[in-house]
Enzyme design. Sequence first.
Site, PDB file in Angstrom:
ATOM      1  N   HIS A   1      16.987 -42.846  -9.249  1.00 12.87           N
ATOM      2  CA  HIS A   1      17.295 -43.915  -9.574  1.00 12.87           C
ATOM      3  C   HIS A   1      16.066 -44.756 -10.265  1.00 12.87           C
ATOM      4  O   HIS A   1      15.094 -44.610  -9.634  1.00 12.87           O
ATOM      5  CB  HIS A   1      17.850 -44.744  -8.449  1.00 12.87           C
TER       6      HIS A   1
ATOM      7  N   LYS B   1      22.022 -36.270  -9.994  1.00 11.08           N
ATOM      8  CA  LYS B   1      22.646 -37.628 -10.249  1.00 11.08           C
ATOM      9  C   LYS B   1      21.403 -38.430 -11.021  1.00 11.08           C
ATOM     10  O   LYS B   1      20.449 -38.446 -10.191  1.00 11.08           O
ATOM     11  CB  LYS B   1      23.283 -38.135  -9.230  1.00 11.08           C
TER      12      LYS B   1
HETATM   13  O1  LIG Z   1      23.211 -43.360  -5.996  1.00 10.31           O
HETATM   14  C1  LIG Z   1      24.296 -44.043  -6.256  1.00 10.31           C
HETATM   15  C2  LIG Z   1      24.691 -44.498  -7.339  1.00 10.31           C
HETATM   16  C3  LIG Z   1      24.666 -46.054  -7.042  1.00 10.31           C
HETATM   17  O2  LIG Z   1      23.476 -46.299  -7.176  1.00 10.31           O
HETATM   18  C4  LIG Z   1      25.497 -46.613  -8.319  1.00 10.31           C
HETATM   19  O3  LIG Z   1      24.651 -46.972  -9.449  1.00 10.31           O
HETATM   20  O4  LIG Z   1      26.606 -46.658  -8.452  1.00 10.31           O
HETATM   21  C5  LIG Z   1      25.287 -46.384  -6.058  1.00 10.31           C
HETATM   22  C6  LIG Z   1      24.852 -45.553  -4.593  1.00 10.31           C
HETATM   23  O5  LIG Z   1      25.593 -46.097  -3.626  1.00 10.31           O
HETATM   24  C7  LIG Z   1      24.977 -44.337  -4.781  1.00 10.31           C
HETATM   25  O6  LIG Z   1      24.240 -43.672  -3.917  1.00 10.31           O
END
Ligand SMILES: O=C1C[C@@](O)(C(=O)O)C[C@@H](O)[C@@H]1O
Length: 206
Positions: A108, A133
């Site tokens: 992220h 992801k």
């Molecule tokens: O990694 C992700 C994606 C996320 O960050 C989102 O952008 O929706 C939401 C989080 O809960 C999840 O673990």
Amino acid sequence: MRTSIVASLPVYNIGDLEKIKRIDADFIELRLDYMDKLEVNLDSLNEYRSKLIFTIRDKSEGGYKEIPDAEKSAFLKELYSKGFLYDIEASFLQRELVPHKGKIVSAHYFDHIPSFEELEDIIRKYREAYIIKFALVGKENYREILIKLLRYENIAVMPMNVDPLERIAFSILGSKLIYGYVDIPTASGQMHYKDIKRIFQLLANY
Ligand SMILES: O=C1C[C@@](O)(C(=O)O)C[C@@H](O)[C@@H]1O
């Protein structure tokens, strides 16, 4: 194969797990980083095993509470021993030795857009994951990077802090997962998971 819908549920206490039975989505993400202590009786969740994703998100990557690495690592290993699916950050795997084969490896970025090469390195390193992801804040060349990532097979991409409808677009372009909220968003840029379902049902009719 259509994008799987993930309903992301903050778990503040054991009582919140009662909500699982009322959520009709492909997956339910249990965000355990909202808990003070990782005290969950996993055996009581066996009946939901196929649809649960356990996430203990690092604060540095959008997590809610600070969970010590050792506590998180021990819990993830218990999840592994019991065959549950979990989400683990590529950055956490740099610090702790936890199995990632068949699991979700995530990254992220909230304050900058990484180079495509940096993200390709993650894909190469964790290619045995079920899904890799990437969540990028909606700035600079985020769309170009997210679209390029979809040339790989087992990838989920999502923009943060932009119109939630953009996530529908990335689903149509091939993202393997789309995250929506149940009660409150767990990240900026989510829509309610039921709205995602409605849009997908409409798209299926065309
Ligand atoms: O990694 C992700 C994606 C996320 O960050 C989102 O952008 O929706 C939401 C989080 O809960 C999840 O673990």
